[in-house]
Design a protein around this motif. Structure first.
Motif, mmCIF file in Angstrom:
data_model
loop_
_atom_site.group_PDB
_atom_site.id
_atom_site.type_symbol
_atom_site.label_atom_id
_atom_site.label_comp_id
_atom_site.label_asym_id
_atom_site.label_seq_id
_atom_site.Cartn_x
_atom_site.Cartn_y
_atom_site.Cartn_z
ATOM 1 N N LEU A 635 0.609 -1.540 0.066
ATOM 2 C CA LEU A 635 -0.371 -0.072 -0.236
ATOM 3 C C LEU A 635 0.689 1.379 0.004
ATOM 4 O O LEU A 635 0.925 2.981 -0.660
ATOM 5 N N LEU A 636 1.767 1.167 0.635
ATOM 6 C CA LEU A 636 2.839 1.711 0.997
ATOM 7 C C LEU A 636 3.241 2.145 -0.294
ATOM 8 O O LEU A 636 4.320 3.537 -1.608
ATOM 9 N N SER A 637 3.649 1.610 -1.363
ATOM 10 C CA SER A 637 4.066 1.676 -2.906
ATOM 11 C C SER A 637 3.482 2.097 -3.974
ATOM 12 O O SER A 637 4.077 2.947 -4.149
ATOM 13 N N TRP A 638 2.120 1.854 -3.593
ATOM 14 C CA TRP A 638 1.726 2.339 -4.948
ATOM 15 C C TRP A 638 0.854 4.645 -4.529
ATOM 16 O O TRP A 638 0.697 4.600 -4.781
ATOM 17 N N THR A 639 1.171 4.022 -2.976
ATOM 18 C CA THR A 639 1.123 5.305 -2.618
ATOM 19 C C THR A 639 2.083 6.462 -2.980
ATOM 20 O O THR A 639 1.713 7.757 -3.326
ATOM 21 N N TYR A 640 3.517 5.705 -2.581
ATOM 22 C CA TYR A 640 4.022 6.618 -3.801
ATOM 23 C C TYR A 640 4.405 7.084 -4.699
ATOM 24 O O TYR A 640 4.991 7.977 -5.314
ATOM 25 N N SER A 641 4.102 5.511 -4.944
ATOM 26 C CA SER A 641 3.761 5.660 -6.642
ATOM 27 C C SER A 641 2.485 6.748 -7.321
ATOM 28 O O SER A 641 3.548 7.979 -8.362
ATOM 29 N N ALA A 642 1.970 6.840 -6.445
ATOM 30 C CA ALA A 642 0.722 7.999 -6.833
ATOM 31 C C ALA A 642 1.754 9.490 -6.921
ATOM 32 O O ALA A 642 0.748 10.076 -7.563
ATOM 33 N N MET A 643 2.090 9.337 -6.187
ATOM 34 C CA MET A 643 2.843 10.940 -5.832
ATOM 35 C C MET A 643 4.108 10.702 -6.027
ATOM 36 O O MET A 643 4.509 12.540 -6.349
ATOM 37 N N GLY A 644 4.422 10.373 -7.084
ATOM 38 C CA GLY A 644 6.079 10.202 -8.100
ATOM 39 C C GLY A 644 7.095 10.018 -7.639
ATOM 40 O O GLY A 644 8.039 10.542 -7.866
ATOM 41 N N GLU A 645 6.454 9.733 -6.239
ATOM 42 C CA GLU A 645 8.123 9.230 -5.601
ATOM 43 C C GLU A 645 8.765 8.109 -6.251
ATOM 44 O O GLU A 645 8.620 7.174 -5.452
ATOM 45 N N LYS A 646 9.442 8.206 -7.267
ATOM 46 C CA LYS A 646 9.642 6.850 -7.409
ATOM 47 C C LYS A 646 10.469 6.071 -7.039
ATOM 48 O O LYS A 646 9.874 4.349 -6.413
ATOM 49 N N LYS A 647 11.226 6.670 -5.707
ATOM 50 C CA LYS A 647 12.787 5.439 -5.666
ATOM 51 C C LYS A 647 11.994 5.628 -4.480
ATOM 52 O O LYS A 647 12.238 3.955 -3.887
ATOM 53 N N LYS A 648 10.733 5.512 -3.339
ATOM 54 C CA LYS A 648 10.707 5.283 -2.115
ATOM 55 C C LYS A 648 9.251 4.230 -2.274
ATOM 56 O O LYS A 648 9.348 3.098 -2.201
ATOM 57 N N ALA A 649 8.626 3.834 -3.653
ATOM 58 C CA ALA A 649 8.038 3.070 -4.169
ATOM 59 C C ALA A 649 8.265 2.313 -4.486
ATOM 60 O O ALA A 649 7.773 0.784 -4.261
ATOM 61 N N LEU A 650 9.584 1.890 -5.118
ATOM 62 C CA LEU A 650 9.642 0.989 -5.862
ATOM 63 C C LEU A 650 10.313 -0.417 -4.428
ATOM 64 O O LEU A 650 10.732 -0.883 -4.457
ATOM 65 N N LYS A 651 11.223 1.193 -3.197
ATOM 66 C CA LYS A 651 11.723 0.448 -2.434
ATOM 67 C C LYS A 651 10.817 0.217 -1.628
ATOM 68 O O LYS A 651 11.298 -1.822 -1.010
ATOM 69 N N TYR A 652 9.112 -0.078 -1.245
ATOM 70 C CA TYR A 652 8.657 -0.270 -1.009
ATOM 71 C C TYR A 652 7.950 -1.861 -1.336
ATOM 72 O O TYR A 652 7.484 -2.702 -0.595
ATOM 73 N N LEU A 653 7.950 -1.401 -2.945
ATOM 74 C CA LEU A 653 7.572 -2.915 -3.248
ATOM 75 C C LEU A 653 8.361 -3.816 -3.223
ATOM 76 O O LEU A 653 8.017 -5.038 -4.004
ATOM 77 N N LYS A 654 9.612 -3.938 -3.529
ATOM 78 C CA LYS A 654 10.872 -4.929 -3.293
ATOM 79 C C LYS A 654 10.234 -5.529 -2.010
ATOM 80 O O LYS A 654 10.554 -6.836 -2.009
#
Length: 720
Positions: A635-654
């Motif tokens: 959930l954090l991953s797609w939240t950061y992705s929607a906000m455009g913060e790619k690095k954080k999004a990929l970090k949590y998705l990993k």
């Protein structure tokens, strides 16, 4: 003549009035009606029979069914809610009675005609059924021939062989009790305890409550009931009060001979030591008269006293009965009444422990109330953890005491209680260790055993284990037994998660057949469609529910599914409509923020994003259950992705790849979820997507082999 007619009319009016006044009391039967009318049970039966040509129990059922028809025509209650409000404890029994009385099931009444739209079996499925029927007939003929040869050639009669058969099937009919409410609680708890102990015997098969409930007010002969339930013996238990003491009449009937093997009255004196042995005394009498073989260990467990205090046992029995009433209310979603029964049970078990500090069974029951009941009721996080900690203390105390006695099933339940603590605390690895320890214990591998494993596997997403134990459970299910809707829901979701929607829908149809609850059926199909990528179907089923039901639970869940569906279809205007409805609930903050952002309200979108980040980060920091399953990370991953913060999004998705299994819905969302649009073309995202697909496919293939072994799918369908 006119005076006589007038009196008869008054009598019937009064009879109907009293019955309606007690309509939602499932325990209200002929004895209670007779008491309200100031008559004996036999006189009431004769008077009602003369005036209505029906028995008193049939008259009560008629009033219940007529009220049910009125509710179904005028109100928006579900089938199960209607059944409970009209005094039926079993939805399947209500459906049967309704069909027998009106000629069609309750689902066909009024706006429930949507059942007509449920597709029938395809021609291929009908052909399979026809082939199955032919095979069954051939097998039956072969079996009859084999039995004939065996009976003719063997030295002993076939009947004597049956008597020596290891497993005996028994049905314990619903108890009738005439006396005070407190005495009824004790008698009900005593019956529950007796049933639990009989179920511990490997060579006994006890029919479940859902199968016998239909005979609560039945006047059918014992032999006929035994035939319908396919059992060898019938136990009747009748309670009555003499002065301040409850008595119990136990009748054990042999189905084959239609003769009573045991007819005995027992005084339940809660102030004497004999009370402590009464349950084992009756159980051993039943075992003796049914010629059931039991092991030395089973006999020792039966004879083991739960407590040395008659007063403590009294409170324990009352607590058990309150939990029975809690389960009944839960089935029909009467949550307020259900919670009240839990608190009553808690106080009874606490009193039992106060009177006997070594009462191990009471510790286990009280512990489960804290971890499995109260923990879920409260929204206060600190209180949740306090309840869990209380459950752990009780589990540790019970396990310490059980080390002194044979490791019976109560030890097994105490271990489960400890496992539940670690599960809810998010310590999945400790939970798994206890789960494996439980599996190694020497307990009877009956329905309860496999259902326990079924629930445990579901807790840590062991999809293969859930499905395997469900089939093991089905092999133990007796004729006419009604399977709980909750089991169908779990197996449906698990089959969806592993990529077998056709098999999943088959079992939801079986659930529909037993409960006649089309709203629940469509709700499951709506969720299943969402998980498998059929987003239009998700919304279609959602609309069917909203057209027919306005209750909080249906509206909330249905709107959530439809909200997700519209997001996946990129229909943000429709999604905004549902976002405004769902905004008042503490869920899906990031999705609501996404929809506001896509609709031009960036500021409001950012507020919701911020709330979501705080919540999910707090879950991870506190190592909650959601974080242990890596749901918070996703959930954090797609939240950061929607906000455009790619690095954080990929970090949590990993982090999500650490899950032991990947359900199908994650694969679908990796492909279509708009909140991932900002990172979907990133090399790291594509790499993770392939890893998720590989892990999903591995579990899918394992389950496919199992389903082929069980005849649920063919090799070709598995490939597709």
């Amino acid at each position: 003549m006119s005076g006589s007619s007038f009196n008869a009319a008054n009598f019937l009016d009064r009879l109907t009035e009293v019955t309606k006044a007690n309509l939602n009391n499932s325990q209200f039967g002929v004895s209670e009606l007779a008491r309200e009318m100031g008559m004996s049970r036999s006189n009431l039966h004769l008077r009602v029979k003369k005036l209505t040509k029906k028995s008193a129990s049939q008259f009560i059922n008629q009033v219940r069914l007529e009220k049910a028809m009125e509710i179904l025509q005028k109100e928006s209650l579900t089938i199960s809610e209607t059944a409970f409000d009209c005094g039926f404890q079993s939805v399947s029994y209500f459906t049967k009675c309704f069909h027998d009385y009106y000629g069609y099931p309750p689902g066909k009444v009024g706006n429930r005609a949507e059942l007509d739209t449920i597709p029938e079996l395809t021609s291929v499925e009908k052909l399979k059924e026809k082939k199955w029927l032919i095979s069954a007939v051939v097998a039956l003929l072969f079996l009859l021939m084999l039995l004939f040869v065996t009976q003719s050639s063997h030295l002993r009669p076939l009947q004597s062989l049956a008597k020596e058969d290891a497993v005996k099937n028994i049905a314990v009919l619903p108890m009738h009790f005439e006396g005070s409410d407190s005495m009824k609680l004790i008698a009900g708890g005593f019956r529950e305890l007796l049933l639990n102990n009989l179920m511990e015997i490997e060579n006994l098969r006890i029919r479940p409550e859902t199968s016998v409930e239909q005979y609560r007010e039945s006047i059918k002969p014992i032999k006929e009931i035994a035939g319908e339930l396919n059992v060898d013996y019938i136990i009747e238990m009748k309670g009555f009060q003499k002065g301040n003491e409850p008595w119990l009449q136990v009748n054990l009937a042999d189905a084959a001979s239609d003769a009573y093997l045991l007819r005995e009255s027992y005084r339940i004196n809660i102030f004497e030591g004999s009370f402590l042995n009464l349950q084992s005394q009756i159980a051993l009498e039943i075992i003796k008269n049914t010629q059931t073989n039991i092991s030395t260990g089973e006999k020792e467990i039966l004879e083991e006293r739960l407590t040395a205090s008659p007063a403590a046992l009294n409170f324990y029995l009352q607590g058990l009965q309150h939990l029975v009433l809690n389960r009944q209310n839960e089935i029909f979603r009467h949550w307020n009444e259900s919670i009240k029964e839990v608190f009553k049970a808690k106080e009874k078990f606490k009193k039992a422990i106060k009177l006997d500090s070594n009462f191990t069974a009471a510790y286990v029951q009280l512990g489960h109330i804290y971890t499995d009941k109260l923990h879920h009721f409260t929204l206060d996080k600190d209180l949740k953890y306090a309840f869990l900690d209380s459950g752990l203390v009780l589990a540790e105390k019970a396990l310490f005491l059980y080390e002194q006695v044979p490791k019976d099933r109560n030890y097994h339940w105490a271990l489960g209680l400890k496992g539940n603590y670690y599960y809810h605390k998010g310590d999945i690895e400790r939970f798994k260790m206890i789960y494996e320890q439980k599996k190694k214990l020497s307990v009877i591998k009956d329905k309860a055993y496999y259902i326990g494993l079924f629930y445990d596997d579901e807790k840590y997403d062991n999809f293969y284990g859930v499905i395997d134990n469900f089939f093991n459970y089905l092999e133990k299910v007796e004729k006419n037994e009604v399977i709980r809707p909750q089991l169908y829901a779990i197996i449906y979701h698990t089959l969806i998660f592993t990529g077998f929607p056709e098999v999943a829908e088959k079992y939801m149809r079986e659930c529909l057949t037993s409960t006649d609850d089309s709203l629940e059926f469509y709700s499951r199909l709506s969720y299943g469609s969402l998980c498998t990528g059929n987003f239009e179907e998700c919304i279609k089923y959602g609309n069917l529910i909203l057209e027919r039901d306005s209750s909080f639970r249906s509206v909330y869940l249905t709107m959530r599914y439809m909200f997700y569906g519209y997001i996946l279809l990129n229909d943000y205007i429709s999604a905004l409509h549902y976002a405004r409805h769902l905004e008042r609930w503490d869920r899906d903050r990031e999705l609501i923020g996404f929809i506001y952002s896509m609709s031009g309200n960036k500021q409001k979108g950012l507020e919701h994003y911020s709330e979501a980040i705080v919540k999910y980060q707090e879950d991870i920091d506190s190592r909650s259950l959601a974080a242990a399953k890596y749901e918070s990370h996703l959930l954090l991953s797609w939240t950061y992705s929607a906000m455009g913060e790619k690095k954080k999004a990929l970090k949590y998705l990993k982090e999500v790849k650490n899950r032991s299994t990947i359900p199908l819905w994650i694969i679908v969302y990796m492909e279509d979820w708009p909140l991932f649009d900002n990172i979907r073309n990133e090399p790291e995202f594509q790499k993770l997507k392939k890893e998720f697909e590989k892990k999903y496919q591995k579990e899918h293939n394992r389950v496919a082999r199992l389903l082929r072994e069980k005849g649920e799918i063919t090799f070709t369908s598995a490939l597709n």
